[in-house]
Design a protein around this motif. Structure first.
Motif, PDB file in Angstrom:
ATOM      1  N   ALA A 516       0.856  -1.196   0.000  1.00  0.00           N
ATOM      2  CA  ALA A 516       0.000   0.000   0.000  1.00  0.00           C
ATOM      3  C   ALA A 516       0.885   1.236   0.000  1.00  0.00           C
ATOM      4  N   ILE A 517       0.363   2.316  -0.531  1.00  0.00           N
ATOM      5  CA  ILE A 517       1.052   3.602  -0.505  1.00  0.00           C
ATOM      6  C   ILE A 517       0.095   4.615   0.117  1.00  0.00           C
ATOM      7  N   SER A 518       0.476   5.130   1.265  1.00  0.00           N
ATOM      8  CA  SER A 518      -0.396   6.051   1.996  1.00  0.00           C
ATOM      9  C   SER A 518       0.111   7.476   1.865  1.00  0.00           C
ATOM     10  N   TYR A 519      -0.741   8.430   2.245  1.00  0.00           N
ATOM     11  CA  TYR A 519      -0.359   9.838   2.206  1.00  0.00           C
ATOM     12  C   TYR A 519       0.744  10.117   3.220  1.00  0.00           C
ATOM     13  N   ALA A 520       1.731  10.907   2.821  1.00  0.00           N
ATOM     14  CA  ALA A 520       2.771  11.335   3.759  1.00  0.00           C
ATOM     15  C   ALA A 520       2.265  12.452   4.659  1.00  0.00           C
ATOM     16  N   LEU A 521       1.163  13.099   4.257  1.00  0.00           N
ATOM     17  CA  LEU A 521       0.565  14.159   5.060  1.00  0.00           C
ATOM     18  C   LEU A 521      -0.639  13.603   5.811  1.00  0.00           C
ATOM     19  N   THR A 522      -0.764  13.999   7.065  1.00  0.00           N
ATOM     20  CA  THR A 522      -1.849  13.478   7.895  1.00  0.00           C
ATOM     21  C   THR A 522      -2.226  14.515   8.938  1.00  0.00           C
ATOM     22  N   LYS A 536       9.491   9.263  18.629  1.00  0.00           N
ATOM     23  CA  LYS A 536       8.764   9.576  19.849  1.00  0.00           C
ATOM     24  C   LYS A 536       9.115  10.963  20.370  1.00  0.00           C
ATOM     25  N   ASN A 537      10.338  11.393  20.146  1.00  0.00           N
ATOM     26  CA  ASN A 537      10.796  12.687  20.649  1.00  0.00           C
ATOM     27  C   ASN A 537      10.799  13.767  19.555  1.00  0.00           C
ATOM     28  N   SER A 538      10.257  13.432  18.397  1.00  0.00           N
ATOM     29  CA  SER A 538      10.291  14.371  17.275  1.00  0.00           C
ATOM     30  C   SER A 538       9.207  15.429  17.396  1.00  0.00           C
ATOM     31  N   GLN A 539       9.520  16.631  16.893  1.00  0.00           N
ATOM     32  CA  GLN A 539       8.508  17.667  16.736  1.00  0.00           C
ATOM     33  C   GLN A 539       7.736  17.421  15.447  1.00  0.00           C
ATOM     34  N   LEU A 540       6.574  18.033  15.344  1.00  0.00           N
ATOM     35  CA  LEU A 540       5.782  17.912  14.132  1.00  0.00           C
ATOM     36  C   LEU A 540       6.287  18.887  13.076  1.00  0.00           C
ATOM     37  N   THR A 541       6.306  18.441  11.840  1.00  0.00           N
ATOM     38  CA  THR A 541       6.632  19.311  10.709  1.00  0.00           C
ATOM     39  C   THR A 541       5.317  19.714  10.063  1.00  0.00           C
ATOM     40  N   LYS A 542       4.921  20.980  10.264  1.00  0.00           N
ATOM     41  CA  LYS A 542       3.617  21.451   9.810  1.00  0.00           C
ATOM     42  C   LYS A 542       3.744  22.206   8.490  1.00  0.00           C
ATOM     43  N   LEU A 543       2.744  22.073   7.653  1.00  0.00           N
ATOM     44  CA  LEU A 543       2.681  22.864   6.429  1.00  0.00           C
ATOM     45  C   LEU A 543       2.176  24.259   6.761  1.00  0.00           C
ATOM     46  N   MET A 544       2.788  25.266   6.140  1.00  0.00           N
ATOM     47  CA  MET A 544       2.346  26.632   6.368  1.00  0.00           C
ATOM     48  C   MET A 544       0.985  26.881   5.729  1.00  0.00           C
ATOM     49  N   TRP A 545       0.713  26.175   4.624  1.00  0.00           N
ATOM     50  CA  TRP A 545      -0.531  26.424   3.891  1.00  0.00           C
ATOM     51  C   TRP A 545      -1.133  25.095   3.454  1.00  0.00           C
ATOM     52  N   PRO A 546      -1.675  24.302   4.412  1.00  0.00           N
ATOM     53  CA  PRO A 546      -2.193  22.972   4.066  1.00  0.00           C
ATOM     54  C   PRO A 546      -3.479  23.044   3.272  1.00  0.00           C
ATOM     55  N   MET A 547      -3.729  22.002   2.454  1.00  0.00           N
ATOM     56  CA  MET A 547      -4.988  21.922   1.715  1.00  0.00           C
ATOM     57  C   MET A 547      -6.163  21.739   2.664  1.00  0.00           C
ATOM     58  N   VAL A 585       9.221   8.393   7.056  1.00  0.00           N
ATOM     59  CA  VAL A 585       8.678   9.234   8.114  1.00  0.00           C
ATOM     60  C   VAL A 585       9.633  10.417   8.264  1.00  0.00           C
ATOM     61  N   PHE A 586       9.141  11.479   8.904  1.00  0.00           N
ATOM     62  CA  PHE A 586       9.875  12.739   8.883  1.00  0.00           C
ATOM     63  C   PHE A 586      10.150  13.190  10.320  1.00  0.00           C
ATOM     64  N   VAL A 587      11.396  12.951  10.747  1.00  0.00           N
ATOM     65  CA  VAL A 587      11.799  13.223  12.124  1.00  0.00           C
ATOM     66  C   VAL A 587      12.388  14.628  12.196  1.00  0.00           C
ATOM     67  N   GLN A 588      11.782  15.484  13.003  1.00  0.00           N
ATOM     68  CA  GLN A 588      12.248  16.863  13.134  1.00  0.00           C
ATOM     69  C   GLN A 588      12.951  17.021  14.485  1.00  0.00           C
ATOM     70  N   LYS A 589      14.276  17.159  14.438  1.00  0.00           N
ATOM     71  CA  LYS A 589      15.064  17.249  15.663  1.00  0.00           C
ATOM     72  C   LYS A 589      15.353  18.692  16.056  1.00  0.00           C
ATOM     73  N   LYS A 594      12.805  26.431  10.485  1.00  0.00           N
ATOM     74  CA  LYS A 594      14.052  26.755   9.794  1.00  0.00           C
ATOM     75  C   LYS A 594      14.722  25.547   9.149  1.00  0.00           C
ATOM     76  N   ASP A 595      14.607  24.382   9.776  1.00  0.00           N
ATOM     77  CA  ASP A 595      15.362  23.219   9.339  1.00  0.00           C
ATOM     78  C   ASP A 595      14.452  22.162   8.729  1.00  0.00           C
ATOM     79  N   LEU A 596      14.979  21.479   7.716  1.00  0.00           N
ATOM     80  CA  LEU A 596      14.232  20.388   7.100  1.00  0.00           C
ATOM     81  C   LEU A 596      14.260  19.161   8.005  1.00  0.00           C
ATOM     82  N   PRO A 597      13.213  18.341   7.988  1.00  0.00           N
ATOM     83  CA  PRO A 597      13.214  17.134   8.818  1.00  0.00           C
ATOM     84  C   PRO A 597      14.145  16.067   8.247  1.00  0.00           C
ATOM     85  N   ASP A 598      14.527  15.134   9.121  1.00  0.00           N
ATOM     86  CA  ASP A 598      15.325  13.976   8.705  1.00  0.00           C
ATOM     87  C   ASP A 598      14.371  12.910   8.171  1.00  0.00           C
TER      88      ASP A 598
END
Length: 805
Positions: A516-522, A536-547, A585-589, A594-598
């Motif tokens: 299966a291929i799921s949405y990367a945005l949720t 578990k310790n990651s911050q959320l990476t939010k879109l500035m202008w989500p659909m 998955v997108f881990v934001q440390k 300012k910074d892109l997630p890992d």
């Protein structure tokens, strides 16, 4: 960008060049033409008529019987428009005419009265509803008194004008104006541009005696004002209205239409204020204060922030700088004195404000992409010139400037050798000088090096490569020599990581699972479910202008996406499901602003219903914890994963506390496994589901390459052990100790029976193991096997107090 062919012809001589030829030429020189259309295409037999007499239809309360002078005859036409009246010049479709949507007009009777044609609204000729002037949006379009009776209406309105649609890339924002397109066409055909002279008369009164301006905003780079008094607000002449309509802008009135006309002509956004509403006779450009409010021209109240630039009347905001004016100072039919603004605002500031309010306009679009800073005041002068011509009025003396932007024309150097090397051509100095002359770039040449002065209208050119691109465009991409690629070809190959993930897919597909291929945005809630380790310790990476809120953050797990897939399929009566997904998955440390997630690769599995299919040979089995654990063991065996162990846990809130565990490879946490908690399953509206998720970088680090090992020529010996142990002792610990104490020729340890119940204590359980012994060097003797088994039993008795059954 929509470009009127007739309007463009006023700036560049297109006498012997058709619209289609021009479009083809522009497409091969760097600006793509998406299409060419004429409003008049398919329309015919449409003329200008004069309504000489009107009377109500005897059998209708909304129809009118009109006598219309067509130049050579008087014809009766029934009209249902509410604004029809005697003495009007109107658009008439004659019998046999074709109007919009290929509708054919015929003679006929309407409720017993003869109608020889149709009196048309602009919409019936193919004009969009939102482009028709408001005064005629619900009725017929009334022409000026000087419109010639009997003339072809399409020709009079300019509808036989081809409109060229250009696809403008961000780097060519100079072509978002008629002047910019004219320079481009002139360069292509080696012609001169011819723009109208800007001249007008001023009064003796100085603008500074009527208005003052201060600019305290760092994002306002240039700010200029002019005043024109005693104007008469009225509809624009037909030529201006039709020109705006063809460019996709709705006519409003003569003053507002002039600002839009100059916007299209120069690419310079302008704004007109009603001077009577600037109560302090002061203009102050500043940053808004937090919570300050402004009602924009669209009627919406906007709550401003300190990041927004505003134009104020000295105190109260009257416009959102670079985006939209305020409702209170708009031009109305009562306006007499007009203040016109021409400015340059920071692209970044305008873009952020526009995004914040979801407010896009022709002005904001151009400020975002850039404008020609060399013609700001010239565009302002052009606007007052046209307003004086179309609305009368008196232009006050001088331009009021609050801030100026001094920019010098850059000089960029490029050598003849660079040009020929990049393009593979053999151009001469004369060839290159001719191309720069066509582009109207002043150029000097010394020792085959060209020093090119780039006009400010081409702010996209700053380095030598930009000039080489200009040479290629004007010389002709189709004229560049064709060469075959040189160099040795290399065979493609997969990296170890790519090969590893490919083999995982092959293995799971072979086990009967579906990828299966799921949405990367949720959603934020789903993103933080089923997390472990770094996620578990990651911050959320939010879109500035989500659909939408459902697609507002980047995921931290794959399981929630698979549960959505299971819910979707379950709702459609698909009950037996076995899905897997390999995705990121997108881990934001660090700082998510300012910074892109890992980005980390994960593998997830989700099972529900029955696993397998019912056949005459076997029966499908209901999935349980051991089904998904078996898939993990399958991967362990195939890929030689080492030091794998499960540890029971109740820390993962989304998993059943009695059927969940952490997966370790050595001392590294690699994933989670277990049954979805009933409450979570209820929220997804799914039945019992078992899941697994692994961090592939951890798995990959513990995967050993499989080496060839010959099958032993000597027989395998098996021994079974039935052990009575305490309920708290895990199979994992027993198995690990057997492997540790067993000899090197112990090949496998398999648990084949677990029993609790009658015959043994309540605090005990029975575990039965099959031990396989095999040596590649010799046949094992009973004595060797007995010694090995006794050593294992002794260790189990010592460590776990087991009793051999």
């Amino acid at each position: 960008m929509l470009v009127s062919y007739q309007w463009l012809n006023e700036f560049v001589n297109l006498e012997n060049i058709s619209a289609q030829q021009l479009g083809d030429k522009m497409s091969v020189t760097g600006i793509e033409v998406e299409g060419i259309e004429e409003i008049s295409a398919g329309l015919k037999k449409i003329v200008i008529g004069f309504v000489t007499e009107t009377k109500p239809h005897p059998d209708s309360d909304h129809l009118t019987i009109c006598q219309v002078d067509l130049g050579d005859e008087i014809s009766q036409i029934i009209c249902g428009a509410p604004n029809i009246a005697t003495g009007q010049k109107v658009i008439v479709a004659l019998p046999g005419a074709r109007i919009g949507d290929n509708v054919k007009i015929k003679k006929g009777k309407i409720r017993g009265e003869v109608s020889n044609g149709m009196i048309c609204a602009l919409q019936e000729l193919g004009i969009a509803e939102n482009l028709a002037p408001k005064d005629f949006s619900e009725g017929i379009y009334v022409l000026p008194e000087d419109a010639p009776i009997g003339m072809d209406a399409l020709e009079y309105l300019g509808f036989n004008d081809p409109v060229i649609e250009l696809s403008i890339t961000p780097n060519r924002a100079d072509a978002l104006s008629m002047h910019g397109v004219a320079y481009e066409v002139a360069a292509i055909y080696n012609q001169e541009v011819r723009f109208p002279e800007v001249t007008f008369s001023e009064t003796g009164e100085k603008i500074s005696d009527h208005l003052s301006v201060t600019v305290d905003d760092e994002d306002t780079l240039s700010y200029n004002l002019r005043i024109i008094e005693n104007v008469k607000i009225a509809p624009s002449p037909v030529w201006l209205q039709m020109r705006l309509i063809k460019e996709g802008i709705r006519p409003i009135n003569n003053v507002v239409d002039v600002t839009n006309y100059v916007l299209l002509e120069y690419g310079q956004p302008l704004h007109a204020f009603d001077k009577e509403h600037l109560t302090t006779n002061k203009i102050h450009v500043r940053k808004a204060t937090a919570g300050e409010k402004l009602v924009t021209l669209d009627g919406e109240e906007r709550e401003l922030t300190v990041a927004d630039s505003v134009i104020t009347d000295g105190d109260v905001p009257v416009a959102l700088a670079g985006v939209m004016g305020g409702l209170d100072s708009e031009i109305t039919e009562k306006t007499q004195n007009v203040v016109i603004e021409a400015a340059v605002f920071s692209s970044k500031a305008v873009r952020l404000t526009s995004q914040r309010f979801n407010l896009r306009s022709e002005s904001s679009s151009r400020f975002e992409k850039g404008i020609n800073v060399d013609t700001v005041t010239e565009a302002l002068d052009r606007a007052v010139q046209l307003m004086q011509q179309l609305a009368g009025g008196e232009i006050l003396q001088g331009t009021l400037t609050g801030k100026t932007l001094d920019v010098n024309e850059p000089i960029v150097e490029v050598s003849l050798g660079q040009i020929n090397q990049y393009l593979g051509t053999e151009l001469t100095v004369g060839d290159v000088l001719q191309i720069f002359a066509q582009l109207q770039f002043p150029t000097t040449e010394t020792n085959n090096i060209f020093a090119v002065t780039v006009p400010l209208r081409r702010w996209d050119i700053s380095i030598a490569a930009d000039l080489i691109e200009e040479v290629a465009r004007i010389y002709g991409y189709d004229r560049l020599p064709t060469t075959f690629p040189k160099g040795e070809s290399t065979l493609g190959a997969l990296t170890d990581h790519q090969r590893f993930t490919k083999e995982i897919r092959h293995s799971l597909n072979g086990a009967g699972l579906i990828e299966a291929i799921s949405y990367a945005l949720t959603t934020p809630e789903k993103a933080q479910q089923f997390v472990f380790g770094e996620t578990k310790n990651s911050q959320l990476t939010k879109l500035m202008w989500p659909m939408s809120e459902e697609r507002s953050v980047l995921r931290l797990n794959l399981i929630s996406g698979l549960l959505d897939d299971i819910a979707y399929n379950t709702a459609r009566k698909n009950k037996n499901l076995a899905f897997y997904e390999i995705g990121r998955v997108f881990v934001q440390k660090n700082n998510p602003l300012k910074d892109l997630p890992d980005e980390q690769d994960h593998l997830a599995i989700a099972l529900t219903g029955n696993f397998g299919t019912d056949t005459w040979q076997e029966k499908a089995e209901k999935v349980d914890f051991y089904t998904v654990k078996g898939l993990l063991e399958r991967l362990e065996e195939i890929f030689g994963m080492t030091n794998i162990r499960l540890e029971k846990t109740a820390e993962i809130n989304e998993l059943h506390p009695g059927q969940s565990g952490k997966i370790y490879f050595g001392d590294d946490l690699a994933g989670i496994i277990g049954k979805v908690h009933p409450e979570v399953a209820g929220r997804y509206d799914i039945s019992d589901t078992f899941v697994l998720e692994l961090s592939l970088p951890v798995v990959f680090a513990h995967t050993e390459k499989i080496h060839y090992q010959a099958v032993s020529k000597f027989p395998t010996v098996s021994r079974d052990l039935a052990l009575l142990v305490g309920k708290e002792v895990s199979h994992q610990d027993i198995s690990a100790l057997i492997k540790e104490k067993g000899p090197r020729y112990l090949q496998s340890v398999k648990l084949f029976d677990v029993y609790q119940g009658k015959g043994i204590g309540e605090d005990q359980k029975s575990l039965a193991y099959s031990l396989q012994f095999s040596s590649s060097e010799e046949t094992l003797t009973d004595e060797q096997i007995e010694q090995a088994v006794n050593k294992i039993i002794k260790a189990l008795e010592t460590e776990f107090k087991v009793v051999l059954r």
